[in-house]
Design an enzyme around this catalytic site. Structure first.
Site, PDB file in Angstrom:
ATOM      1  N   VAL B  89       0.839  -1.189   0.000  1.00  0.00           N
ATOM      2  CA  VAL B  89       0.000   0.000   0.000  1.00  0.00           C
ATOM      3  C   VAL B  89       0.877   1.242   0.000  1.00  0.00           C
ATOM      4  O   VAL B  89       1.938   1.269   0.619  1.00  0.00           O
ATOM      5  CB  VAL B  89      -0.995  -0.024   1.189  1.00  0.00           C
ATOM      6  N   CYS B  90       0.433   2.230  -0.785  1.00  0.00           N
ATOM      7  CA  CYS B  90       1.221   3.468  -0.889  1.00  0.00           C
ATOM      8  C   CYS B  90       0.620   4.503   0.041  1.00  0.00           C
ATOM      9  O   CYS B  90      -0.497   4.953  -0.160  1.00  0.00           O
ATOM     10  CB  CYS B  90       1.187   3.960  -2.334  1.00  0.00           C
ATOM     11  N   LEU B  91       1.362   4.869   1.065  1.00  0.00           N
ATOM     12  CA  LEU B  91       0.846   5.784   2.070  1.00  0.00           C
ATOM     13  C   LEU B  91       1.872   6.900   2.300  1.00  0.00           C
ATOM     14  O   LEU B  91       2.987   6.634   2.738  1.00  0.00           O
ATOM     15  CB  LEU B  91       0.611   4.995   3.366  1.00  0.00           C
TER      16      LEU B  91
END
Ligand SMILES: [Zn+2]
Ligand SMILES: [Zn+2]
Ligand SMILES: [Zn+2]
Ligand SMILES: [Zn+2]
Ligand SMILES: [Zn+2]
Ligand SMILES: [Zn+2]
Lengths: 526, 184
Positions: B89-91
């Protein structure tokens, strides 16, 4: 790089915040206002004027580490005087503005508090940074609350224990190589840690690395400056060729350490091919390495008697030891045809392309075409290496020869010049084949191929003389011939590079692929 | 080391006593404070509603000076999560250049939940899903709901390797239920 991009977007959003800022073109613009920067290095202009002689020469200047430091110090001093702010703050502001002094001063004069805040220098009164012990303090990072815990806070007042600060800074400096833009550890706080606070918080070993990184950011922040990529070289090169111009010029520079490289992409000298073509070519070669592996092998079979022949010099004129057949290593054709009007070793005959009807035949033709160019490209690369080996061997023998023949060290330097000419010309020849692979045939390609052929023939002739046994090299007649051939090779190289560079600048070449700089601005370059 | 555990233990206690909305936290292995299993309920009024999503949070040894790693253990159809078994996930706040040691895991988990409420198609990990999200919302919603039905119903399965490790620990150390562990 990510941090850089983020930085740029920070800056641009900052610009949006300051509405009556006249030039809004900062972010994404490759120029980044260097055009209106008055020239700090006036004497370099003199050098440049003298150096620029030919279309393929770009102007540049080499700076040694102390020059780079001096430039930074001078800019910091100037801003410190003009804006009457502390040197640490001047340094942070300059870094925030990517060392564009004029822009910094202009914006600071207009709205100092916004500029200070944007650069992470929120303005509150504070003396010199110091550690404090505060009763009842709990560090929000490590959750320690033991009495006597030493702590530190920047002007923003976000206070953490010294241990956490130390670990945080060490992670940023050692782990991430960050220096100029380390923020307060508090979530959402953009205040930047200045050099004096840092010196208070970390060990001298980290401080050293920190200042080294700061020093590097000066060069990395400026589009006109690049580090010399040679290992152990600490020089920086200044060149004003911009990214968007790279489809029109191949900016080749030579550092004081002797390393020649392309300012555009930092690769080894790749004239006459433009950076984007070089990138595509190298990728293609890497993808097709299996197919091409056999070509760069050091042994081949004699086309006449099939005995194995090993190449141990740079020269491509091969003579089979067994049957005395003379042939060309690159095309395996008769050597006697090379050097006559029949010579077409460098040219790929596209004739078969029109006959190819089905897809399979077409793909075979396209593979053959690629192999033709790759073969010659790889061959010159290999020959340059072998020529160098020969020179090193020869150099040793020359020492002996000096004793016997009575020649002085100076008198044998012509071999060094010949060796250097061979390296340089082979390097150029090598890239002419990558260049030619992407070239669409027009009236200019013929001239290009003639130039390529002339240079190649001269190089092969010099290479052949260069491989003569030591005893023959001592002959004064051969010495004169080698010296003549050396200067002829250098001349042919200049002619070829001049012609290609001029056509590139004029946009006269047509290519069989799109290679325009993806990052370039579409407008006409100036 | 001890002080880092103090910070982690404090965060874990906070997260379990007053967990962020829709979030439950367990430790697969009681003796390892650096690996958390998080169950995230698909937020109401979103395509993910009714689903239970497993997240694996891994804290690096030098946490909180380096950012935690968060991955989806449950497959999810989302522009910012890789559509594979890795579930990356890109956070934003977890990127090295943005991470601050004062950032709390509760905040990170809330950011993941916010991503389910409002996907960020302009910063996608799955460009195709992002395009679909922008251009054909109905199709996107249909696909996302189908994934929920297929993968996110019933008890959450954390990945096989972790499950095995946890099972091993249970076998060796008895029942893995401690004060800090909350079963969903
Ligand atoms: Zn602390
Ligand atoms: Zn702060
Ligand atoms: Zn150098
Ligand atoms: Zn280049
Ligand atoms: Zn033979
Ligand atoms: Zn040939």
């Amino acid at each position: 790089m990510d941090t850089d991009d983020d930085f740029m977007s920070n800056l641009s959003s900052e610009d949006d915040m300051l509405p009556d800022d006249s030039d809004n073109d900062v972010s994404g613009d490759e120029d980044f206002g260097f055009d209106d920067e008055p020239d700090v290095y006036i004497d370099s202009q003199k050098d440049i004027g003298q150096r620029k002689k030919t279309p393929f020469d770009v102007s540049y200047k080499v700076f040694q580490p102390q020059d780079v430091q001096k430039q930074q110090d001078e800019l910091i001093d100037e801003v410190n005087m003009i804006l009457t702010i502390a040197k640490e703050e001047a340094a942070i502001l300059l870094r925030y503005f990517r060392w564009n002094k004029e822009r910094l001063i202009e914006q600071y004069m207009d709205r100092p508090s916004q500029v200070l805040e944007a650069a992470g220098l929120a303005q509150t009164t504070a003396g010199p940074p110091k550690l404090r012990t505060i009763p009842g303090f709990t560090c929000d990072i490590c959750c320690e609350d033991e009495p006597g815990l030493q702590s530190f806070a920047l002007k923003c007042g976000h206070r953490y224990c010294v241990d956490c600060y130390h670990q945080y800074l060490s992670q940023k400096i050692k782990g991430e190589g960050e220096a100029a833009r380390i923020q307060c550890p508090a979530e959402g706080c953009t205040l930047i840690i200045d050099a004096r606070s840092l010196d208070l918080l970390v060990t001298s070993e980290l401080t050293e690395r920190y200042h080294e990184l700061l020093h590097r950011t000066y060069v990395e922040d400026k589009e006109t400056l690049k580090w010399c990529p040679a290992p152990d070289c600490q020089n920086a090169v200044e060149c004003r060729v911009k990214k968007k111009d790279l489809d029109q010029v191949v900016p080749t520079v030579a550092c004081l350490c002797g390393y020649r490289f392309c300012f555009g992409c930092i690769l080894n000298d790749h004239q006459p091919a433009p950076c984007q073509l070089v990138k595509k070519w190298l990728k293609k070669c890497a993808d097709d390495s299996e197919t091409a592996n056999w070509i760069s092998a050091n042994t081949k079979e004699c086309p006449k008697c099939n005995s194995t022949i090993e190449k141990n010099g740079g020269c491509n004129h091969m003579t089979c030891r067994k049957c005395k057949h003379e042939f060309c290593w690159m095309c395996m054709g008769l050597w006697s045809e090379h050097g006559t009007s029949w010579y077409n070793c460098n040219r790929f005959e596209e004739k078969s392309g029109t006959d190819a009807r089905d897809a399979q035949a077409k793909s075979r033709v396209s593979l053959e075409r690629y192999l033709h160019y790759y073969n010659r490209y790889a061959n010159h690369e290999q020959s340059a290496r072998l020529d160098k080996d020969i020179y090193h061997k020869t150099e040793k023998k020359m020492v002996l020869l000096q004793k016997e023949s009575g020649m002085s060290w100076i008198e044998v330097q012509y071999l060094n010049s010949a060796s250097q000419a061979l390296q340089m010309c082979r390097q150029t020849l090598m890239w002419t084949y990558a260049f030619a692979f992407y070239l669409k045939r027009n009236n200019l390609t013929e001239i290009f191929e003639d130039n390529q052929k002339d240079l190649e023939m001269a190089v092969e002739a010099l290479s052949e003389m260069f491989e003569k046994p030591i005893a023959e090299l001592a002959d004064p007649k051969l010495k004169v011939e080698i010296m003549d051939k050396t200067s002829y090779c250098n001349k042919r190289r200049v002619i070829l590079l001049d012609d290609t560079a001029q056509n590139l600048a004029d946009g006269a070449w047509s290519f069989n692929i799109e290679f325009m700089n993806s990052t370039s601005n579409s407008g006409p370059s100036t | 080391m001890a002080s880092q555990n103090k910070r982690i233990a404090k965060e874990l206690a906070e997260c379990t006593t007053s967990p962020p909305a829709g979030i439950t936290i367990t430790l697969p292995n009681d003796s390892d404070l650096h690996r958390w299993h998080v169950t995230l309920a698909g937020p109401d009024n979103t395509v993910y509603a009714g689903g239970q999503f497993g997240l694996i949070v891994t804290l690096p040894v030098d946490y909180p000076f380096r950012a935690p790693v968060v991955t989806f253990a449950t497959r999810i159809y989302h522009p910012n999560v890789t559509n594979d078994s890795l579930g990356n996930v890109c956070l934003g706040p977890l990127k090295a250049e943005n991470w601050k040691p004062s950032t709390r895991l509760a905040g990170v988990l809330e950011a993941v939940r916010a991503l389910l409420v409002e996907p960020q198609p302009d910063d996608p990990l799955e460009a195709r899903i992002a395009d679909e999200f922008r251009q054909d919302r109905a199709e996107f919603e249909k696909n996302a709901r189908a994934y929920v039905v297929r993968y996110a119903k019933g008890p959450v399965k954390f990945d096989a390797a972790v499950g095995a490790a946890a099972a091993g620990a249970e076998a060796a150390g008895g029942a893995a239920t401690g004060a800090a562990v909350v079963r969903p």
